[in-house]
Motif scaffolding. Structure first.
Motif, PDB file in Angstrom:
ATOM      1  N   TYR A 116     -10.801 -33.380  -5.927  1.00 40.44           N
ATOM      2  CA  TYR A 116     -10.369 -32.359  -6.896  1.00 40.44           C
ATOM      3  C   TYR A 116      -9.275 -32.907  -7.805  1.00 40.44           C
ATOM      4  O   TYR A 116      -9.318 -32.729  -9.030  1.00 40.44           O
ATOM      5  CB  TYR A 116      -9.891 -31.126  -6.132  1.00 40.44           C
ATOM      6  CG  TYR A 116      -9.118 -30.136  -6.964  1.00 40.44           C
ATOM      7  CD1 TYR A 116      -9.767 -29.258  -7.838  1.00 40.44           C
ATOM      8  CD2 TYR A 116      -7.728 -30.062  -6.867  1.00 40.44           C
ATOM      9  CE1 TYR A 116      -9.055 -28.341  -8.589  1.00 40.44           C
ATOM     10  CE2 TYR A 116      -7.008 -29.140  -7.615  1.00 40.44           C
ATOM     11  CZ  TYR A 116      -7.674 -28.288  -8.481  1.00 40.44           C
ATOM     12  OH  TYR A 116      -6.967 -27.382  -9.233  1.00 40.44           O
ATOM     13  N   LEU A 117      -8.294 -33.601  -7.229  1.00 45.51           N
ATOM     14  CA  LEU A 117      -7.196 -34.155  -8.019  1.00 45.51           C
ATOM     15  C   LEU A 117      -7.684 -35.261  -8.950  1.00 45.51           C
ATOM     16  O   LEU A 117      -7.260 -35.340 -10.106  1.00 45.51           O
ATOM     17  CB  LEU A 117      -6.104 -34.683  -7.088  1.00 45.51           C
ATOM     18  CG  LEU A 117      -5.313 -33.620  -6.313  1.00 45.51           C
ATOM     19  CD1 LEU A 117      -4.376 -34.285  -5.309  1.00 45.51           C
ATOM     20  CD2 LEU A 117      -4.506 -32.738  -7.266  1.00 45.51           C
ATOM     21  N   GLN A 118      -8.563 -36.113  -8.453  1.00 44.63           N
ATOM     22  CA  GLN A 118      -9.082 -37.191  -9.297  1.00 44.63           C
ATOM     23  C   GLN A 118      -9.846 -36.637 -10.497  1.00 44.63           C
ATOM     24  O   GLN A 118      -9.730 -37.152 -11.616  1.00 44.63           O
ATOM     25  CB  GLN A 118      -9.970 -38.110  -8.466  1.00 44.63           C
ATOM     26  CG  GLN A 118      -9.201 -38.964  -7.470  1.00 44.63           C
ATOM     27  CD  GLN A 118     -10.112 -39.771  -6.564  1.00 44.63           C
ATOM     28  OE1 GLN A 118     -11.335 -39.588  -6.570  1.00 44.63           O
ATOM     29  NE2 GLN A 118      -9.526 -40.655  -5.775  1.00 44.63           N
ATOM     30  N   GLU A 119     -10.605 -35.566 -10.284  1.00 49.58           N
ATOM     31  CA  GLU A 119     -11.342 -34.954 -11.385  1.00 49.58           C
ATOM     32  C   GLU A 119     -10.382 -34.293 -12.375  1.00 49.58           C
ATOM     33  O   GLU A 119     -10.574 -34.378 -13.603  1.00 49.58           O
ATOM     34  CB  GLU A 119     -12.330 -33.922 -10.833  1.00 49.58           C
ATOM     35  CG  GLU A 119     -13.144 -33.189 -11.883  1.00 49.58           C
ATOM     36  CD  GLU A 119     -14.073 -34.109 -12.664  1.00 49.58           C
ATOM     37  OE1 GLU A 119     -14.554 -33.668 -13.730  1.00 49.58           O
ATOM     38  OE2 GLU A 119     -14.311 -35.268 -12.233  1.00 49.58           O
ATOM     39  N   LEU A 120      -9.344 -33.666 -11.858  1.00 47.54           N
ATOM     40  CA  LEU A 120      -8.341 -33.034 -12.717  1.00 47.54           C
ATOM     41  C   LEU A 120      -7.624 -34.081 -13.557  1.00 47.54           C
ATOM     42  O   LEU A 120      -7.410 -33.885 -14.768  1.00 47.54           O
ATOM     43  CB  LEU A 120      -7.344 -32.263 -11.853  1.00 47.54           C
ATOM     44  CG  LEU A 120      -6.245 -31.482 -12.584  1.00 47.54           C
ATOM     45  CD1 LEU A 120      -6.847 -30.417 -13.490  1.00 47.54           C
ATOM     46  CD2 LEU A 120      -5.304 -30.840 -11.574  1.00 47.54           C
ATOM     47  N   ILE A 121      -7.278 -35.212 -12.950  1.00 50.55           N
ATOM     48  CA  ILE A 121      -6.595 -36.288 -13.675  1.00 50.55           C
ATOM     49  C   ILE A 121      -7.526 -36.900 -14.726  1.00 50.55           C
ATOM     50  O   ILE A 121      -7.109 -37.216 -15.851  1.00 50.55           O
ATOM     51  CB  ILE A 121      -6.102 -37.357 -12.681  1.00 50.55           C
ATOM     52  CG1 ILE A 121      -4.971 -36.768 -11.817  1.00 50.55           C
ATOM     53  CG2 ILE A 121      -5.630 -38.603 -13.403  1.00 50.55           C
ATOM     54  CD1 ILE A 121      -4.600 -37.622 -10.630  1.00 50.55           C
ATOM     55  N   ARG A 122      -8.805 -37.040 -14.390  1.00 49.61           N
ATOM     56  CA  ARG A 122      -9.774 -37.598 -15.342  1.00 49.61           C
ATOM     57  C   ARG A 122      -9.916 -36.703 -16.567  1.00 49.61           C
ATOM     58  O   ARG A 122      -9.914 -37.178 -17.722  1.00 49.61           O
ATOM     59  CB  ARG A 122     -11.134 -37.767 -14.659  1.00 49.61           C
ATOM     60  CG  ARG A 122     -12.198 -38.440 -15.540  1.00 49.61           C
ATOM     61  CD  ARG A 122     -13.560 -38.371 -14.908  1.00 49.61           C
ATOM     62  NE  ARG A 122     -14.022 -36.993 -14.814  1.00 49.61           N
ATOM     63  CZ  ARG A 122     -14.552 -36.301 -15.832  1.00 49.61           C
ATOM     64  NH1 ARG A 122     -14.650 -36.873 -17.031  1.00 49.61           N
ATOM     65  NH2 ARG A 122     -14.970 -35.071 -15.663  1.00 49.61           N
ATOM     66  N   LYS A 123     -10.023 -35.395 -16.352  1.00 48.52           N
ATOM     67  CA  LYS A 123     -10.161 -34.464 -17.476  1.00 48.52           C
ATOM     68  C   LYS A 123      -8.901 -34.444 -18.336  1.00 48.52           C
ATOM     69  O   LYS A 123      -8.982 -34.365 -19.570  1.00 48.52           O
ATOM     70  CB  LYS A 123     -10.463 -33.066 -16.956  1.00 48.52           C
ATOM     71  CG  LYS A 123     -11.856 -32.915 -16.365  1.00 48.52           C
ATOM     72  CD  LYS A 123     -12.105 -31.488 -15.920  1.00 48.52           C
ATOM     73  CE  LYS A 123     -13.514 -31.324 -15.361  1.00 48.52           C
ATOM     74  NZ  LYS A 123     -13.764 -29.928 -14.908  1.00 48.52           N
ATOM     75  N   SER A 124      -7.745 -34.522 -17.700  1.00 45.88           N
ATOM     76  CA  SER A 124      -6.491 -34.546 -18.468  1.00 45.88           C
ATOM     77  C   SER A 124      -6.405 -35.797 -19.323  1.00 45.88           C
ATOM     78  O   SER A 124      -5.884 -35.764 -20.440  1.00 45.88           O
ATOM     79  CB  SER A 124      -5.296 -34.470 -17.517  1.00 45.88           C
ATOM     80  OG  SER A 124      -5.283 -33.241 -16.818  1.00 45.88           O
TER      81      SER A 124
END
Length: 708
Positions: free
Chosen positions: A637-645
């Motif tokens: 979840y965090l990796q996807e959030l960081i990627r989108k940011s």
């Protein structure tokens, strides 16, 4: 603070001036003596109220506990002197009411009215509490007069002193009321930042309201035991004296915004009386039980159930039993319960805890007081000074200079105080600040290596931005070759040529230009409207042909757990639920995490490849997040959030204004003449800045003069 109308209640100060004029003692001694005197009278009030309602023994216990009350001691330490006085006057008004049959009606009204008017003039918040508690007692007492066993008019005389007291102080109250109740006041939540600060730092748990019902109900039980009747005027007064302030701690639910912890000051005396009754009653009960058990031992020391024992042991036991009368056992239990209360109950302070509290609240030392005297004697009258909140209270009073104090918003009373307090906080902390409502950036300038810049997250739960990561000019290193020889220098070692802040409605930028005879460095930090990422550009340029730049090394001080890939480097603070992220643009550096602790540090190493000019650009963002619904997939979840940011770093996500702070502009606008600093870490920032002259400096405080 900052000019304009003041809401400093005059009563206490009038009395102190009177004492000084009559005795000629120094002002600091007069303050200490007056506060200590009225604090001692509070102990007397606790004794008188308890003795008049219960027993003399419990009154002595209440007086002792009141003398070691943690709230009273702390208030004396942090300088809440007007509140100390009213916390004595209010119990005295209630004592006179309970004992009014001992006086003529006229004597009671006159004495109580003068005391009530003193409360209105000395501390308006205490006057509000007097009205609330007295009003509740009158209402409940009148409504349940039959249950209490008194006439419906029995409680009405309590209203007369409050009304007459307000009338005597009406010239002051008429001018004061609009300040509190209009948009100028903070009670109605007119200033969002103050409202948010109160709700995030000064809330009292609602459980305390439920907990307060225990002593309130037990007052009725004690009244039943000692007076033969549960509902009496005294039990109603003491119960409501606890319940009303604790209920008012939740007044934010009806749109009132105050320092809710201050309501708890007013329950200290009735709670102390309750604990004293509990100790006295417990000691009486257990002394009877223990005495009855001891009566089962006969004169020879032989138990009635005839346990055989040695003759010498029987004699020793008999001698040991003789002093253990019920009275002596009662005294021993009182002593034991008092020791337990001092050690275990947080509302009381043992001597060692009191000493620690005194050290914690200690602001003035001989050196700091001498500095105040120096300011008073060596600076022009009317010179505007800036200092921290605690020292500012002393500076404005003893040095007699207009003072802008860096007070946290939750402690402000008027809306107009917010601007000067915020300016003072910013000035003492940094040189430049940009805030777009999503991210805040501060820069300490080019004369000191500390926060150059620092990035802070704006959290919904608090008005105080959360510092997450920063660069340091003393750790921004340039490696270069001069005539083939390898050399290096830090950004802080380059003389500062210029630094300024420029802004418009869409963005704001902090510029820094430093150079020597070999190198020129230009650093810009830009915050855009509605974006949660700030753009950082660092341009390194050779000033001469025989200098080639090889490497640019940045050390980023960060918090949290690292998540790093080719496009971005992020750190996640799981506790605060905050992510700090760097998005690389034109050139990808080598990233190295030095430590895995929180906080830690990260190296960004850029290969300039021997060029004479190179610009490094990256976006730095700090934002909050919610935990994943499935905790087992938190990392994904965090990796996807960081990627989108990283993909949407430049996207505008809010329509919020940009606020800026420029220390040079602020000094001119507020006509600041002197800055007084107690934080030794901040001394170099003012000492090295040519905008200030260092007038006085020691290991505790420094005085800087603003150059024209």
């Amino acid at each position: 603070m900052g000019g304009g109308v003041s809401v400093t209640n005059p009563g206490y100060h009038i009395f102190v001036v009177f004492v000084i004029s009559m005795t000629g003692i120094p002002d600091y001694l007069a303050h200490a003596l007056v506060a200590s005197f009225f604090s001692t009278l509070t102990v007397l009030c606790a004794f008188l109220i308890t003795r008049s309602l219960w027993t003399e023994n419990s009154a002595f216990v209440a007086a002792f506990l009141m003398a070691v009350s943690g709230g009273d001691v702390a208030m004396l330490m942090w300088g809440g002197y007007p509140n100390v006085i009213t916390l004595m006057l209010i119990p005295l008004v209630f004592y006179l009411f309970l004992q009014r049959l001992r006086f003529s009606f006229f004597s009671f009204i006159m004495a109580a009215s003068l005391l009530a008017s003193a409360v209105f003039l000395t501390h308006v918040f205490s006057a509000f509490m007097l009205i609330c508690i007295a009003g509740a007692v009158i209402f409940v007492g009148t409504a349940f007069s039959g249950k209490i066993g008194c006439s419906k008019t029995y409680f009405m005389p309590l209203a007369i002193p409050v009304i007459l007291g307000a009338a005597l102080a009406s010239p002051y109250l008429v001018n004061l009321a609009p300040l509190y109740l209009s948009s100028e006041g903070t009670v109605t939540g007119a200033v969002a930042a103050i409202r948010q600060a109160l709700l995030s730092t000064r809330l009292v748990p609602v459980d305390l309201v439920a907990l307060s019902t225990i002593p309130a109900l037990l007052f009725f039980a004690f009244s039943r035991v000692y007076k033969g009747k549960a509902f009496t005027p005294s039990s109603v007064l003491l119960a409501l004296w606890i319940l009303i302030p604790t209920v008012l701690t939740q007044s934010y639910m009806v749109g009132l915004y105050l320092d809710y912890n201050r309501f708890l000051y007013f329950i200290v005396l009735p709670v102390t009386v309750f604990v004293a009754l509990l100790i006295d009653h417990g000691a009486r009960f257990f002394s009877r039980v223990i005495t009855r058990l001891l009566e089962k031992v006969d004169a020879s020391g032989k138990f009635v159930w005839e346990i055989k024992t040695h003759r010498t042991a029987r004699r020793f036991l008999s001698m040991a039993m003789k002093p253990l009368t019920q009275k002596n056992v009662y005294v021993l239990l009182i002593f034991a319960f008092l020791v337990y209360s001092l050690v275990c109950l947080p509302i009381f302070m043992a001597p060692n805890v009191g000493i620690q509290a005194a050290k914690f609240y200690q602001v003035i030392t001989p050196v700091k007081y001498e500095t105040l005297q120096w300011i008073r004697e060596s600076t022009p009258a009317g010179s505007v000074c800036v200092t921290d909140a605690l020292y500012g209270w002393w500076l404005s009073g003893f040095a007699q200079r207009p003072t802008l104090s860096a007070v946290d918003p939750q402690y402000l009373i008027l809306a107009r105080e917010y601007a000067p307090a915020t300016m003072a906080k910013n000035l003492l902390d940094t040189d430049y600040l940009i805030d777009n409502g999503l991210i805040q950036v501060r820069h300490d300038g080019g004369y000191v290596g500390r926060h150059n810049p620092i990035f802070l997250a704006k959290l919904n739960s608090t008005p105080f931005p959360y510092p997450f990561f920063h660069l340091n000019s003393s750790e921004t290193t340039i490696l270069f070759r001069k005539n083939g020889h390898v050399e290096e220098t830090d950004l802080i070692q380059l003389p500062l040529e210029n630094m300024w802040l420029a802004n418009d409605s869409d963005h704001a930028t902090i510029y820094l230009v430093a150079r020597n005879n070999l190198l020129k460095v230009t650093q810009t930090t830009t915050v855009y409207k509605g974006c949660q990422f700030a753009q950082v550009n660092i341009t390194v340029e050779s000033e001469v042909e025989n200098v080639q730049i090889d490497w640019l090394r940045l050390v980023l001080h960060v918090k949290g757990i690292p998540f790093i890939n080719n496009e971005t480097a992020a750190m996640v603070d799981m506790n605060m639920q905050v992510i700090g992220q760097i998005v690389f643009l034109n050139e990808k550096p080598a990233v190295k995490v030095y430590t895995s602790e929180n906080p830690s540090s990260m190296e960004l190493l850029y290969n300039v490849k021997g060029e004479r000019l190179d610009t490094v650009t990256f976006f730095a963002g700090v934002y909050s997040y919610e935990h994943a619904a499935d905790t087992e997939k938190q990392n994904e979840y965090l990796q996807e959030l960081i990627r989108k940011s990283a993909e949407h770093y430049a996207t505008e996500i809010a329509d919020l204004p940009i606020e800026v702070f420029d220390y040079k502009t602020a000094l001119k606008e507020w006509r600041v003449a002197y800055v007084i600093v107690r934080d030794a870490e901040s001394f170099p920032r003012f000492m090295r800045d040519p905008a200030f002259d260092t007038l006085l400096i020691n290991n505790e405080v420094a005085v800087f003069k603003v150059k024209n």
